[in-house]
Design a protein around this motif. Structure first.
Motif, PDB file in Angstrom:
ATOM      1  N   GLY A 124      -9.920   3.603   3.790  1.00  0.00           N
ATOM      2  CA  GLY A 124      -8.512   3.428   3.433  1.00  0.00           C
ATOM      3  C   GLY A 124      -7.610   4.292   4.296  1.00  0.00           C
ATOM      4  N   THR A 125      -7.515   3.926   5.589  1.00  0.00           N
ATOM      5  CA  THR A 125      -6.707   4.709   6.541  1.00  0.00           C
ATOM      6  C   THR A 125      -5.235   4.744   6.133  1.00  0.00           C
ATOM      7  OG1 THR A 125      -8.138   3.724   8.239  1.00  0.00           O
ATOM      8  CG2 THR A 125      -6.231   4.978   9.026  1.00  0.00           C
TER       9      THR A 125
ATOM     10  N   THR B  67     -15.992  -0.641   2.081  1.00  0.00           N
ATOM     11  CA  THR B  67     -17.007  -0.473   1.022  1.00  0.00           C
ATOM     12  C   THR B  67     -18.414  -0.571   1.613  1.00  0.00           C
ATOM     13  OG1 THR B  67     -17.148  -2.820   0.360  1.00  0.00           O
ATOM     14  CG2 THR B  67     -15.464  -1.476  -0.727  1.00  0.00           C
TER      15      THR B  67
ATOM     16  N   PHE C 233      -4.760   5.133  -8.095  1.00  0.00           N
ATOM     17  CA  PHE C 233      -4.787   4.674  -6.704  1.00  0.00           C
ATOM     18  C   PHE C 233      -4.692   3.150  -6.654  1.00  0.00           C
ATOM     19  CE2 PHE C 233      -6.289   8.868  -5.725  1.00  0.00           C
ATOM     20  CZ  PHE C 233      -6.038   9.051  -4.373  1.00  0.00           C
ATOM     21  N   VAL C 234      -4.334   2.629  -5.486  1.00  0.00           N
ATOM     22  CA  VAL C 234      -4.401   1.178  -5.257  1.00  0.00           C
ATOM     23  C   VAL C 234      -5.877   0.775  -5.237  1.00  0.00           C
ATOM     24  CG1 VAL C 234      -2.219   1.072  -3.962  1.00  0.00           C
ATOM     25  CG2 VAL C 234      -4.355   1.473  -2.715  1.00  0.00           C
ATOM     26  N   PRO C 235      -6.158  -0.521  -5.497  1.00  0.00           N
ATOM     27  CA  PRO C 235      -7.570  -0.927  -5.578  1.00  0.00           C
ATOM     28  C   PRO C 235      -8.305  -0.970  -4.245  1.00  0.00           C
ATOM     29  CG  PRO C 235      -6.101  -2.729  -6.274  1.00  0.00           C
ATOM     30  CD  PRO C 235      -5.225  -1.579  -5.909  1.00  0.00           C
ATOM     31  N   LEU C 236      -9.588  -0.642  -4.323  1.00  0.00           N
ATOM     32  CA  LEU C 236     -10.518  -0.743  -3.196  1.00  0.00           C
ATOM     33  C   LEU C 236     -11.050  -2.183  -3.219  1.00  0.00           C
ATOM     34  CD1 LEU C 236     -12.221   0.948  -1.061  1.00  0.00           C
ATOM     35  CD2 LEU C 236     -13.960   1.091  -2.845  1.00  0.00           C
ATOM     36  N   ILE C 237     -10.649  -2.954  -2.215  1.00  0.00           N
ATOM     37  CA  ILE C 237     -10.973  -4.380  -2.191  1.00  0.00           C
ATOM     38  C   ILE C 237     -12.109  -4.601  -1.202  1.00  0.00           C
ATOM     39  CG2 ILE C 237     -10.045  -6.701  -1.712  1.00  0.00           C
ATOM     40  CD1 ILE C 237      -8.261  -5.438  -3.717  1.00  0.00           C
TER      41      ILE C 237
ATOM     42  N   GLU D  42     -13.637   8.216   6.198  1.00  0.00           N
ATOM     43  CA  GLU D  42     -12.581   7.911   5.226  1.00  0.00           C
ATOM     44  C   GLU D  42     -12.481   6.396   5.065  1.00  0.00           C
ATOM     45  OE1 GLU D  42      -7.778   8.532   4.411  1.00  0.00           O
ATOM     46  OE2 GLU D  42      -8.456   8.063   6.425  1.00  0.00           O
TER      47      GLU D  42
ATOM     48  N   LEU E  61      -1.779  -2.053   9.412  1.00  0.00           N
ATOM     49  CA  LEU E  61      -1.770  -0.628   9.051  1.00  0.00           C
ATOM     50  C   LEU E  61      -2.688   0.154   9.978  1.00  0.00           C
ATOM     51  CD1 LEU E  61      -1.899  -0.697   5.118  1.00  0.00           C
ATOM     52  CD2 LEU E  61       0.065  -0.145   6.567  1.00  0.00           C
TER      53      LEU E  61
ATOM     54  N   GLN F 137       0.837  -1.206   0.000  1.00  0.00           N
ATOM     55  CA  GLN F 137       0.000   0.000   0.000  1.00  0.00           C
ATOM     56  C   GLN F 137       0.872   1.256   0.000  1.00  0.00           C
ATOM     57  OE1 GLN F 137      -3.144  -0.582  -0.534  1.00  0.00           O
ATOM     58  NE2 GLN F 137      -2.761  -2.771  -0.307  1.00  0.00           N
TER      59      GLN F 137
ATOM     60  N   HIS G 129      -6.410  -3.644   6.374  1.00  0.00           N
ATOM     61  CA  HIS G 129      -5.209  -4.317   6.918  1.00  0.00           C
ATOM     62  C   HIS G 129      -5.061  -3.977   8.392  1.00  0.00           C
ATOM     63  CE1 HIS G 129      -3.443  -6.053   3.346  1.00  0.00           C
ATOM     64  NE2 HIS G 129      -3.699  -4.933   2.693  1.00  0.00           N
TER      65      HIS G 129
ATOM     66  N   TYR H  13      -2.224   9.476   7.465  1.00  0.00           N
ATOM     67  CA  TYR H  13      -1.868  10.862   7.108  1.00  0.00           C
ATOM     68  C   TYR H  13      -3.097  11.672   6.646  1.00  0.00           C
ATOM     69  CZ  TYR H  13       0.133  14.800   4.580  1.00  0.00           C
ATOM     70  OH  TYR H  13       0.423  16.063   4.127  1.00  0.00           O
TER      71      TYR H  13
ATOM     72  N   THR I 298      -9.843   6.469  -0.360  1.00  0.00           N
ATOM     73  CA  THR I 298      -8.492   6.714  -0.872  1.00  0.00           C
ATOM     74  C   THR I 298      -7.959   5.457  -1.560  1.00  0.00           C
ATOM     75  OG1 THR I 298      -7.480   6.188   1.249  1.00  0.00           O
ATOM     76  CG2 THR I 298      -8.068   8.483   0.883  1.00  0.00           C
TER      77      THR I 298
ATOM     78  N   SER J  65      -0.608   8.546  -0.019  1.00  0.00           N
ATOM     79  CA  SER J  65      -0.848   9.246  -1.285  1.00  0.00           C
ATOM     80  C   SER J  65       0.053  10.475  -1.447  1.00  0.00           C
ATOM     81  CB  SER J  65      -2.314   9.673  -1.375  1.00  0.00           C
ATOM     82  OG  SER J  65      -3.159   8.568  -1.185  1.00  0.00           O
TER      83      SER J  65
HETATM   84  N1  SAM Z   1      -5.252   7.517   3.153  1.00  0.00           N
HETATM   85  C1  SAM Z   1      -3.996   6.784   3.227  1.00  0.00           C
HETATM   86  C2  SAM Z   1      -2.888   7.588   3.818  1.00  0.00           C
HETATM   87  O1  SAM Z   1      -3.069   8.775   4.073  1.00  0.00           O
HETATM   88  O2  SAM Z   1      -1.823   6.990   4.076  1.00  0.00           O
HETATM   89  C3  SAM Z   1      -3.573   6.203   1.908  1.00  0.00           C
HETATM   90  C4  SAM Z   1      -4.336   5.016   1.609  1.00  0.00           C
HETATM   91  S1  SAM Z   1      -3.772   3.881   0.414  1.00  0.00           S
HETATM   92  C5  SAM Z   1      -3.630   4.790  -1.059  1.00  0.00           C
HETATM   93  C6  SAM Z   1      -5.319   2.986   0.256  1.00  0.00           C
HETATM   94  C7  SAM Z   1      -5.685   2.160   1.463  1.00  0.00           C
HETATM   95  O3  SAM Z   1      -6.981   1.613   1.268  1.00  0.00           O
HETATM   96  C8  SAM Z   1      -4.764   0.988   1.722  1.00  0.00           C
HETATM   97  O4  SAM Z   1      -4.204   1.064   2.989  1.00  0.00           O
HETATM   98  C9  SAM Z   1      -5.684  -0.234   1.560  1.00  0.00           C
HETATM   99  O5  SAM Z   1      -5.344  -1.317   2.403  1.00  0.00           O
HETATM  100  C10 SAM Z   1      -7.019   0.362   1.906  1.00  0.00           C
HETATM  101  N2  SAM Z   1      -8.199  -0.346   1.442  1.00  0.00           N
HETATM  102  C11 SAM Z   1      -8.425  -0.932   0.242  1.00  0.00           C
HETATM  103  N3  SAM Z   1      -9.656  -1.454   0.206  1.00  0.00           N
HETATM  104  C12 SAM Z   1     -10.234  -1.205   1.414  1.00  0.00           C
HETATM  105  C13 SAM Z   1     -11.501  -1.474   1.996  1.00  0.00           C
HETATM  106  N4  SAM Z   1     -12.477  -2.136   1.345  1.00  0.00           N
HETATM  107  N5  SAM Z   1     -11.733  -1.050   3.249  1.00  0.00           N
HETATM  108  C14 SAM Z   1     -10.793  -0.387   3.954  1.00  0.00           C
HETATM  109  N6  SAM Z   1      -9.566  -0.098   3.453  1.00  0.00           N
HETATM  110  C15 SAM Z   1      -9.298  -0.491   2.203  1.00  0.00           C
END
Ligand code: SAM
Length: 225
Positions: free
Chosen positions: A95-96, A145, A214-218, A93, A121, A68, A118, A100, A160, A71
């Motif tokens: 995707g913590t 989601t 961005f990384v994928p939203l799973i 939010e 994280l 991960q 995760h 940051y 995010t 951003s």
């Molecule tokens: N906002 C973060 C920061 O300030 O560091 C950056 C986030 S990173 C680009 C995206 C995050 O979304 C990852 O940590 C990932 O594990 C998380 N993520 C992806 N799918 C998710 C979901 N369904 N629920 C919660 N977190 C998710």
């Protein structure tokens, strides 16, 4: 900070942060004074791994483990500005990550609820935010989601990570008048940043804020793991 010779000195991080706000963020058109102030207050060097502190203020995302990223600063500022936050607002939010963006949101709003899938994280972000005194942020582990139904409705929701569509659960948890910002696209690694405003109970207006990666939203209403 005041030193022995009576002059005020900035640390190298404070200097880099000031340059980041001017050169990367204000120069690219972010104008909201609350967002600029938030970006100049949050110590980004505290949210990156120890071997990346020298790059904390670079104009790019950085790895934070588990595949991960934290951003790019400009993108955090752009998304925060698009949420049009007021001091009484409650924000969700998804995707913590490092925590940051949650800290930036917490500087601009009343409360921030943030969800990370995760556990590792989420635990580090929670500890870091508490250490820095962000008492108005709650971190939860789970599938963002699906939102945080017990805490809804939210004045603003930001994801995010990029999904194929805006999750229905998040639209349902947006207050009337609320703003949602998230990357949406048919590909897992390239999206359009969209903003959705809930103008009436049953009406949502969408506009496009440009291309992002961005990384994928799973999750259940995102991509499959
Ligand atoms: N906002 C973060 C920061 O300030 O560091 C950056 C986030 S990173 C680009 C995206 C995050 O979304 C990852 O940590 C990932 O594990 C998380 N993520 C992806 N799918 C998710 C979901 N369904 N629920 C919660 N977190 C998710």
């Amino acid at each position: 900070m005041s030193r022995g010779n009576g002059q005020d000195h900035e640390t190298r991080f404070e200097r880099a942060r000031r340059a980041m706000v001017t050169d990367q963020i204000a120069r690219r058109g972010v104008r909201d004074p609350n967002v600029l102030r938030a970006m100049s207050r949050v110590p980004r060097e505290r949210f990156v791994p120890p071997d990346s502190v020298d790059f904390a203020y670079d104009d790019r995302p950085l790895p934070i483990g588990h595949g991960q990223t934290i951003s790019q600063p400009y993108v955090v500022a752009l998304m925060t500005e698009a949420l049009e936050l007021g001091p009484g607002d409650r924000v969700l939010e998804i995707g913590t990550g490092s925590g940051y963006a949650a800290a930036v949101l917490a500087e601009c709003a009343r409360e921030v609820d943030t969800i990370e899938r995760h556990e590792g994280l989420a635990a580090s972000a929670r500890a870091r935010l508490a250490e820095l005194g962000y008492a108005n942020v709650r971190v939860r582990v789970g599938d963002g989601t699906l939102g945080w139904p017990e805490a809804a409705p939210f004045d603003a929701i930001v994801a995010t990570a990029g999904g194929p569509t805006v999750p229905r659960a998040l639209l349902a948890q947006l207050a009337v008048g609320g703003r949602l910002v998230m990357p949406v696209g048919a590909m897992k690694n390239a999206q359009t940043l969209v903003r959705v405003v809930r103008t009436f109970d049953d009406r949502f207006e969408e506009d496009d804020l440009g291309g992002v990666a961005f990384v994928p939203l799973i999750g259940a209403q995102g991509w499959e793991a």
